[in-house]
Design an enzyme around this catalytic site. Structure first.
Site, PDB file in Angstrom:
ATOM      1  N   HIS A 205       2.966  -7.902  -0.642  1.00 17.19           N
ATOM      2  CA  HIS A 205       3.188  -8.767   0.525  1.00 17.19           C
ATOM      3  C   HIS A 205       3.270  -7.915   1.797  1.00 17.19           C
ATOM      4  O   HIS A 205       3.858  -6.820   1.767  1.00 17.19           O
ATOM      5  CB  HIS A 205       4.499  -9.534   0.329  1.00 17.19           C
ATOM      6  CG  HIS A 205       4.652 -10.738   1.216  1.00 17.19           C
ATOM      7  ND1 HIS A 205       4.678 -10.667   2.591  1.00 17.19           N
ATOM      8  CD2 HIS A 205       4.783 -12.045   0.917  1.00 17.19           C
ATOM      9  CE1 HIS A 205       4.836 -11.875   3.093  1.00 17.19           C
ATOM     10  NE2 HIS A 205       4.890 -12.735   2.116  1.00 17.19           N
TER      11      HIS A 205
ATOM     12  N   TYR B 266      13.186 -12.871  -5.351  1.00 14.57           N
ATOM     13  CA  TYR B 266      11.902 -13.400  -5.831  1.00 14.57           C
ATOM     14  C   TYR B 266      12.066 -14.877  -6.173  1.00 14.57           C
ATOM     15  O   TYR B 266      13.166 -15.375  -6.411  1.00 14.57           O
ATOM     16  CB  TYR B 266      11.391 -12.592  -7.026  1.00 14.57           C
ATOM     17  CG  TYR B 266       9.897 -12.373  -6.928  1.00 14.57           C
ATOM     18  CD1 TYR B 266       9.379 -11.538  -5.934  1.00 14.57           C
ATOM     19  CD2 TYR B 266       9.003 -13.010  -7.755  1.00 14.57           C
ATOM     20  CE1 TYR B 266       8.015 -11.341  -5.798  1.00 14.57           C
ATOM     21  CE2 TYR B 266       7.629 -12.829  -7.619  1.00 14.57           C
ATOM     22  CZ  TYR B 266       7.140 -11.997  -6.635  1.00 14.57           C
ATOM     23  OH  TYR B 266       5.784 -11.819  -6.492  1.00 14.57           O
TER      24      TYR B 266
ATOM     25  N   GLY C 164       4.288  -8.144  -4.612  1.00 18.30           N
ATOM     26  CA  GLY C 164       3.592  -9.418  -4.821  1.00 18.30           C
ATOM     27  C   GLY C 164       2.195  -9.232  -5.385  1.00 18.30           C
ATOM     28  O   GLY C 164       1.666 -10.094  -6.069  1.00 18.30           O
TER      29      GLY C 164
HETATM   30  O1  YXS Z   1       2.488   3.111   9.662  1.00 17.62           O
HETATM   31  P1  YXS Z   1       1.118   2.480   9.655  1.00 17.62           P
HETATM   32  O2  YXS Z   1       0.899   1.491  10.764  1.00 17.62           O
HETATM   33  O3  YXS Z   1      -0.006   3.467   9.477  1.00 17.62           O
HETATM   34  O4  YXS Z   1       1.036   1.554   8.317  1.00 17.62           O
HETATM   35  C1  YXS Z   1       1.323   2.144   7.058  1.00 17.62           C
HETATM   36  C2  YXS Z   1       2.229   1.192   6.305  1.00 17.62           C
HETATM   37  O5  YXS Z   1       3.196   0.576   7.122  1.00 17.62           O
HETATM   38  C3  YXS Z   1       1.236   0.176   5.838  1.00 17.62           C
HETATM   39  N1  YXS Z   1       1.755  -0.544   4.671  1.00 17.62           N
HETATM   40  C4  YXS Z   1       2.173  -1.811   4.695  1.00 17.62           C
HETATM   41  N2  YXS Z   1       2.237  -2.703   5.722  1.00 17.62           N
HETATM   42  C5  YXS Z   1       2.737  -3.934   5.416  1.00 17.62           C
HETATM   43  N3  YXS Z   1       3.166  -4.290   4.191  1.00 17.62           N
HETATM   44  C6  YXS Z   1       3.107  -3.425   3.155  1.00 17.62           C
HETATM   45  N4  YXS Z   1       3.498  -3.814   1.945  1.00 17.62           N
HETATM   46  C7  YXS Z   1       2.606  -2.116   3.398  1.00 17.62           C
HETATM   47  N5  YXS Z   1       2.432  -0.995   2.631  1.00 17.62           N
HETATM   48  C8  YXS Z   1       1.901  -0.061   3.429  1.00 17.62           C
HETATM   49  O6  YXS Z   1       0.074   0.899   5.484  1.00 17.62           O
HETATM   50  C9  YXS Z   1       0.021   2.111   6.263  1.00 17.62           C
HETATM   51  C10 YXS Z   1      -0.102   3.272   5.312  1.00 17.62           C
HETATM   52  O7  YXS Z   1       1.099   3.292   4.569  1.00 17.62           O
HETATM   53  P2  YXS Z   1       1.598   4.687   3.928  1.00 17.62           P
HETATM   54  O8  YXS Z   1       1.504   5.756   4.946  1.00 17.62           O
HETATM   55  O9  YXS Z   1       2.895   4.426   3.275  1.00 17.62           O
HETATM   56  O10 YXS Z   1       0.464   4.916   2.830  1.00 17.62           O
HETATM   57  P3  YXS Z   1       0.560   5.847   1.523  1.00 17.62           P
HETATM   58  O11 YXS Z   1      -0.826   5.926   1.019  1.00 17.62           O
HETATM   59  O12 YXS Z   1       1.315   7.098   1.834  1.00 17.62           O
HETATM   60  O13 YXS Z   1       1.470   5.027   0.496  1.00 17.62           O
HETATM   61  C11 YXS Z   1       0.950   3.852  -0.052  1.00 17.62           C
HETATM   62  C12 YXS Z   1       2.134   3.033  -0.648  1.00 17.62           C
HETATM   63  C13 YXS Z   1       1.592   1.677  -1.125  1.00 17.62           C
HETATM   64  C14 YXS Z   1       2.770   3.812  -1.833  1.00 17.62           C
HETATM   65  C15 YXS Z   1       3.189   2.846   0.461  1.00 17.62           C
HETATM   66  O14 YXS Z   1       2.552   2.321   1.623  1.00 17.62           O
HETATM   67  C16 YXS Z   1       4.267   1.881   0.047  1.00 17.62           C
HETATM   68  O15 YXS Z   1       5.165   2.229  -0.739  1.00 17.62           O
HETATM   69  N6  YXS Z   1       4.129   0.614   0.552  1.00 17.62           N
HETATM   70  C17 YXS Z   1       5.140  -0.417   0.228  1.00 17.62           C
HETATM   71  C18 YXS Z   1       4.937  -0.915  -1.212  1.00 17.62           C
HETATM   72  C19 YXS Z   1       5.928  -2.062  -1.465  1.00 17.62           C
HETATM   73  O16 YXS Z   1       7.145  -1.814  -1.600  1.00 17.62           O
HETATM   74  N7  YXS Z   1       5.417  -3.257  -1.461  1.00 17.62           N
HETATM   75  C20 YXS Z   1       6.263  -4.497  -1.623  1.00 17.62           C
HETATM   76  C21 YXS Z   1       6.045  -5.350  -0.368  1.00 17.62           C
HETATM   77  S1  YXS Z   1       7.137  -6.742  -0.419  1.00 17.62           S
HETATM   78  C22 YXS Z   1       6.492  -7.736  -1.641  1.00 17.62           C
HETATM   79  O17 YXS Z   1       5.401  -7.527  -2.122  1.00 17.62           O
HETATM   80  C23 YXS Z   1       7.315  -8.867  -2.139  1.00 17.62           C
HETATM   81  C24 YXS Z   1       7.941  -9.666  -1.038  1.00 17.62           C
HETATM   82  S2  YXS Z   1       8.565  -8.275  -3.225  1.00 17.62           S
HETATM   83  O18 YXS Z   1       9.110  -7.097  -2.580  1.00 17.62           O
HETATM   84  O19 YXS Z   1       9.509  -9.317  -3.418  1.00 17.62           O
HETATM   85  O20 YXS Z   1       7.876  -7.899  -4.431  1.00 17.62           O
END
Ligand code: YXS
Length: 259
Positions: free
Chosen positions: A64, A138, A108
């Site tokens: 998400h 969730y 998500g």
């Molecule tokens: O800082 P900039 O503008 O370059 O943007 C960064 C991140 O902010 C963006 N980005 C995201 N933006 C919005 N929503 C996200 N979920 C998201 N994830 C990443 O992408 C740009 C690059 O991110 P960066 O530097 O961290 O990339 P990386 O290659 O070092 O690492 C990739 C990840 C995926 C390991 C890392 O971005 C990460 O841990 N992202 C968050 C993963 C996560 O926790 N997702 C859950 C989202 S909430 C959701 O799905 C549900 C509501 S729940 O939580 O209930 O399951």
């Protein structure tokens, strides 16, 4: 299209997430194009859909879009939330959808992959369910989606730790159908899609709907449902919920206080 690439060949549709700068986060833009592509395939009566990220992706989808999670005490995963809408599209799509996975699947996006009919993964794939990392409550149907694809013991580990599970372990746990070296992934998936596309589409369409109905057959009294919703409100009205999102956006470690 700015977020996905949609292709149709021999009654097999392929949708490629193509917004790497947000790591294919499921924001309104990407979900809107994904749903439109599925509507187009439904009209064209495709027999199989493949969901994928670009070849060699390190992240299939970051889940998400955190920037679109409401901070205002509103349910972050309400019925009309984009993530909820696309999961319904996938489970109700009248043909099998194969998630072809390379790289990390987060939050998500993990539910969406589990909502697909089949999961074919490369050895680089990982799967993480992350509400506890963000303080998100969730929602009931999302939990049920995961429960139909993962054992309760594994699901509790994934929800409680929010840590990724690797492809090989996911295969042992039955979360994915096959794990292959990256160079074999595409051909294997396409061969499976062609096998399915050659079979009787109506028979497959009906068995998919029967399995959806039977797997989701849970009797919930209105009072039980309202109790679940009340529990969730306690979370999304909490300080911890605001802390989880702020920590992500401020790129700092979260500190949850249980209130
Ligand atoms: O800082 P900039 O503008 O370059 O943007 C960064 C991140 O902010 C963006 N980005 C995201 N933006 C919005 N929503 C996200 N979920 C998201 N994830 C990443 O992408 C740009 C690059 O991110 P960066 O530097 O961290 O990339 P990386 O290659 O070092 O690492 C990739 C990840 C995926 C390991 C890392 O971005 C990460 O841990 N992202 C968050 C993963 C996560 O926790 N997702 C859950 C989202 S909430 C959701 O799905 C549900 C509501 S729940 O939580 O209930 O399951």
């Amino acid at each position: 299209m700015a977020y996905v690439i949609s292709e149709l060949r021999n009654s097999i549709g392929t949708i490629t997430f193509d917004h790497y700068k947000t790591r294919n986060a499921f924001g309104e833009g990407l979900i809107g194009e994904l749903v439109d592509a599925l509507h187009g395939f439904r009209q064209r009566k495709v027999r199989v859909v493949i969901l994928r990220a670009e070849p060699g992706a390190r992240v299939w989808s970051a889940g998400h879009d955190v920037k679109e999670l409401p901070l205002s005490g509103r349910d972050p995963l309400a019925y009309d939330d984009p993530l909820r809408m696309v999961v319904r599209e996938v489970v109700q799509f009248p043909a099998p959808i194969i998630a072809m996975i390379e790289g990390g699947v987060w939050g998500g996006a993990c539910e969406l992959a589990l909502a697909c009919d089949l999961r074919i993964a490369s050895e680089s794939a990982t799967f993480a369910i992350t509400p506890a990392k963000l303080g998100v409550p969730y929602n009931a149907t999302g939990i049920l989606t995961c429960m139909t694809a993962v054992s309760l013991a594994t699901l509790k580990e994934m929800f409680y730790t929010a840590k990724p599970i690797g492809a090989r372990r996911a295969e042992v746990l039955g979360m994915v159908n096959r794990v292959l070296p990256a160079e074999e992934l595409e051909d294997f998936t396409l061969n499976m899609a062609n096998d399915i596309a050659r079979n009787a589409p109506l028979s497959i369409q009906v068995i998919k709907e029967q399995l959806r109905i039977l797997a989701g057959a849970q009797t919930l009294s209105p009072e039980t449902f309202e109790r679940i919703q009340g529990l969730r409100r306690k979370v999304y009205d909490s300080e911890d919920y605001k802390e989880g999102i702020s920590a992500f956006l401020d790129k700092r470690k979260y500190e949850f206080k249980g209130k």
